[in-house]
Design a protein around this motif. Structure first.
Motif, short mmCIF file in Angstrom:
data_model
loop_
_atom_site.label_atom_id
_atom_site.label_comp_id
_atom_site.label_asym_id
_atom_site.label_seq_id
_atom_site.Cartn_x
_atom_site.Cartn_y
_atom_site.Cartn_z
N ASN A 1 -11.28 -1.31 3.51
CA ASN A 1 -12.68 -1.46 3.86
C ASN A 1 -12.92 -1.50 5.37
OD1 ASN A 1 -14.76 -1.95 1.51
ND2 ASN A 1 -12.80 -2.78 0.83
N TYR A 2 -11.90 -1.86 6.12
CA TYR A 2 -12.02 -1.87 7.58
C TYR A 2 -11.94 -0.46 8.17
CZ TYR A 2 -11.07 -6.95 7.47
OH TYR A 2 -11.11 -8.31 7.24
N ILE A 3 -11.29 0.44 7.45
CA ILE A 3 -11.03 1.77 8.01
C ILE A 3 -11.66 2.87 7.15
CG2 ILE A 3 -8.91 1.05 9.18
CD1 ILE A 3 -7.34 2.43 6.87
N ARG A 4 -12.85 2.63 6.66
CA ARG A 4 -13.51 3.60 5.78
C ARG A 4 -13.61 5.00 6.40
NH1 ARG A 4 -18.53 0.35 2.88
NH2 ARG A 4 -17.33 -1.49 2.21
N PRO A 5 -14.04 5.13 7.67
CA PRO A 5 -14.13 6.49 8.25
C PRO A 5 -12.77 7.18 8.29
CG PRO A 5 -15.41 4.94 9.55
CD PRO A 5 -14.60 4.12 8.60
N ALA A 6 -11.72 6.42 8.61
CA ALA A 6 -10.38 7.01 8.67
C ALA A 6 -9.92 7.47 7.29
CB ALA A 6 -9.39 6.01 9.25
N LEU A 7 -10.20 6.67 6.28
CA LEU A 7 -9.84 7.07 4.91
C LEU A 7 -10.56 8.35 4.50
CD1 LEU A 7 -9.86 3.76 2.82
CD2 LEU A 7 -7.87 5.07 3.56
N LYS A 8 -11.83 8.41 4.85
CA LYS A 8 -12.64 9.59 4.49
C LYS A 8 -12.11 10.86 5.17
CE LYS A 8 -17.49 10.94 4.07
NZ LYS A 8 -18.90 10.56 4.37
N ALA A 9 -11.58 10.70 6.38
CA ALA A 9 -11.09 11.86 7.15
C ALA A 9 -9.68 12.30 6.75
CB ALA A 9 -11.13 11.53 8.64
N MET A 10 -8.99 11.51 5.97
CA MET A 10 -7.61 11.84 5.60
C MET A 10 -7.56 13.07 4.69
SD MET A 10 -5.87 8.16 4.71
CE MET A 10 -5.68 6.89 5.98
N THR A 11 -6.48 13.81 4.79
CA THR A 11 -6.22 14.87 3.82
C THR A 11 -5.89 14.21 2.48
OG1 THR A 11 -3.84 14.93 4.26
CG2 THR A 11 -5.27 16.32 5.64
N GLY A 12 -5.89 15.01 1.43
CA GLY A 12 -5.53 14.48 0.13
C GLY A 12 -4.15 13.88 0.11
N GLU A 13 -3.21 14.53 0.78
CA GLU A 13 -1.83 14.04 0.83
C GLU A 13 -1.75 12.72 1.59
OE1 GLU A 13 2.63 15.74 1.87
OE2 GLU A 13 0.89 16.62 2.86
N GLU A 14 -2.44 12.65 2.73
CA GLU A 14 -2.44 11.42 3.52
C GLU A 14 -3.04 10.26 2.72
OE1 GLU A 14 -2.89 13.29 8.03
OE2 GLU A 14 -4.68 12.87 6.82
N PHE A 15 -4.12 10.54 2.01
CA PHE A 15 -4.76 9.49 1.22
C PHE A 15 -3.83 8.99 0.12
CE2 PHE A 15 -7.48 8.16 -2.38
CZ PHE A 15 -8.02 7.02 -1.79
N GLU A 16 -3.11 9.88 -0.52
CA GLU A 16 -2.17 9.47 -1.55
C GLU A 16 -1.08 8.57 -0.97
OE1 GLU A 16 -2.34 9.80 -4.84
OE2 GLU A 16 -4.32 10.68 -4.44
N PHE A 17 -0.64 8.87 0.24
CA PHE A 17 0.34 8.00 0.89
C PHE A 17 -0.26 6.62 1.17
CE2 PHE A 17 3.01 11.74 2.04
CZ PHE A 17 4.22 11.22 1.64
N PHE A 18 -1.55 6.59 1.54
CA PHE A 18 -2.19 5.29 1.77
C PHE A 18 -2.25 4.47 0.49
CE2 PHE A 18 -5.53 2.19 2.11
CZ PHE A 18 -5.29 1.64 3.37
N VAL A 19 -2.59 5.11 -0.61
CA VAL A 19 -2.63 4.39 -1.89
C VAL A 19 -1.24 3.86 -2.23
CG1 VAL A 19 -3.04 4.59 -4.38
CG2 VAL A 19 -4.59 5.72 -2.76
N GLN A 20 -0.21 4.67 -1.98
CA GLN A 20 1.17 4.21 -2.20
C GLN A 20 1.49 3.01 -1.31
OE1 GLN A 20 4.10 7.41 -1.98
NE2 GLN A 20 2.63 8.85 -2.87
N TYR A 21 1.05 3.10 -0.05
CA TYR A 21 1.28 2.00 0.88
C TYR A 21 0.64 0.71 0.37
CZ TYR A 21 -0.04 -1.21 4.59
OH TYR A 21 -0.29 -2.34 5.31
N GLN A 22 -0.65 0.80 -0.03
CA GLN A 22 -1.34 -0.42 -0.44
C GLN A 22 -0.77 -0.98 -1.74
OE1 GLN A 22 -3.20 -2.28 1.32
NE2 GLN A 22 -3.30 -3.77 -0.36
#
Length: 263
Positions: free
Chosen positions: A219-240
């Motif tokens: 929730n702190y990085i909403r703009p950054a999440l929105k700008a991520m590629t699909g692959e980057e976002f999947e890595f973020f979900v894995q991270y969390q």
């Protein structure tokens, strides 16, 4: 409850979960729901597993769980949300009601009880204890209760500091000397710390299995999440998912899920 009903008649809960920060919260939460269901299945073998979603909203969790074959009951305060949930599925046994009063449901019945919305909108310790006690009552011995909270530091950092409302909050008495948020019904959301959650568990005699953050910094990085590629976002979900239970990260996140055992 009039403030809350008016709010959810206008608020698009589906849109929140469709956003990337909402997807992180949902996917990590579902990961833990499935993890808890696996534990329950090991004990119940071939028996039907019963799930109760208290404050089910538009059925974001209730509907897929019912579609997966579980016996799912859902309780929702807001008629608008209830109608949307019923339109999605006729498999969920849904009715309108309040988390503070579950007298229509039997004691010791559900294997998994979800209390994901109500604690956001209860403003006294007494009401929180009552809601948690009711959830405990309807849960079977050996069953699991998952409880979601909005966290104090997120409310303070995002609203008071980032959005520039600190002066107003201080003048209105919405922050105490220890930087604890003080909310009223018209504020819609109540914010807690880990010690507040611990107190509620002590008062209701519930044993913690684990506590986690389903969204972490999302929730702190909403703009950054929105700008991520699909692959980057999947890595973020894995991270969390991997970081969800880290005690050094939980308290500052927007949401926390406490997983409890009824012994």
């Amino acid at each position: 409850m009039s403030y809350l009903i008016d709010y959810y008649n206008k608020f698009n809960e589906e849109k929140r979960f469709d956003s990337r920060h909402g997807q992180v919260e949902y996917r990590v939460t579902m990961h833990y729901i499935e993890k808890m269901l696996k534990k329950i299945k090991e004990k119940k073998a071939a028996e039907q597993i019963r799930i109760f979603d208290i404050g089910a909203g538009t059925g974001r969790y209730a509907v897929p769980l019912a579609d997966a074959g579980y016996e799912v009951h859902a309780l929702e305060l807001v008629k608008h949300n209830l109608s949307r949930m019923k339109a999605k599925s006729d498999k969920v046994r849904a009715r309108q009601g309040n988390a503070l009063d579950l007298k229509k449901y039997p004691s010791d019945y559900f294997d998994l009880t979800l209390l994901f919305g109500p604690m956001y909108h209860l403003f006294t310790k007494e009401d929180k204890i009552r809601a948690l006690s009711e959830a405990k009552r309807v849960t079977a011995p050996g069953g699991i209760i998952m409880v979601a909270y909005c966290m104090n530091e997120y409310g303070l950092i995002s609203y008071a500091f980032r959005e520039g409302h600190l002066k107003d909050c201080l003048e209105q008495g919405r922050i105490d000397a220890d930087f604890h948020c003080i909310s009223k019904e018209e504020d819609l959301y109540d914010y807690v710390r880990i010690e507040d959650i611990d107190y509620l568990n002590e008062q209701t005699d519930l044993k913690r299995l684990t506590i986690l953050s389903p969204d972490g910094p999302a929730n702190y990085i909403r703009p950054a999440l929105k700008a991520m590629t699909g692959e980057e976002f999947e890595f973020f979900v894995q991270y969390q998912t991997a970081a969800a239970e880290r005690s050094d990260l939980i308290g500052a996140a927007a949401h926390t899920v406490d997983i409890l055992l009824k012994e």
